[in-house]
Design a protein around this motif. Sequence first.
Motif: not given
Length: 124
Positions: A42-47, A86-91, A94-100, A110-112
């Motif tokens: 499920v996590l292949v090429n997950f960013v 911006q990176a989340s809009f491009l992908k 399969n993209f999840v952001g983490v803000v510490f 997440f994207h939205d």
Amino acid sequence: SLQEVLFPLFFLFWLILMSMMHPHRKYDEVPNTDLGPLDPSVLVNFVIGYTPPTALAREIMRKVASDNFEDGLITEEYLSEEELEQASFLKPSNFVGVVFKDSMSYQLRFHDSIAMSSIYTESR
């Protein structure tokens, strides 16, 4: 002048009554359960992108990537939340952001949406 005194008291009464009708919800603890093995396909090429790129954040993300997923999980660091967004809009798929936020707290992006912890959820 009687109205000037009674109207605020009337509205205060209604506010108290409404807050009593909708009390804060307290959620109980969820017991630990074994969820079984994770399917790594499920996590292949997950960013997973993260910011800010501090030494502690790098160590946490390195540990997440190496301990839990041998391959297929990509971690990327970003200098700011704007770059992460911006990176989340491009992908988006399969993209999840983490803000510490500090050494003990973070937010998932997440994207939205922004995922918030349900621990501190209060009633409206």
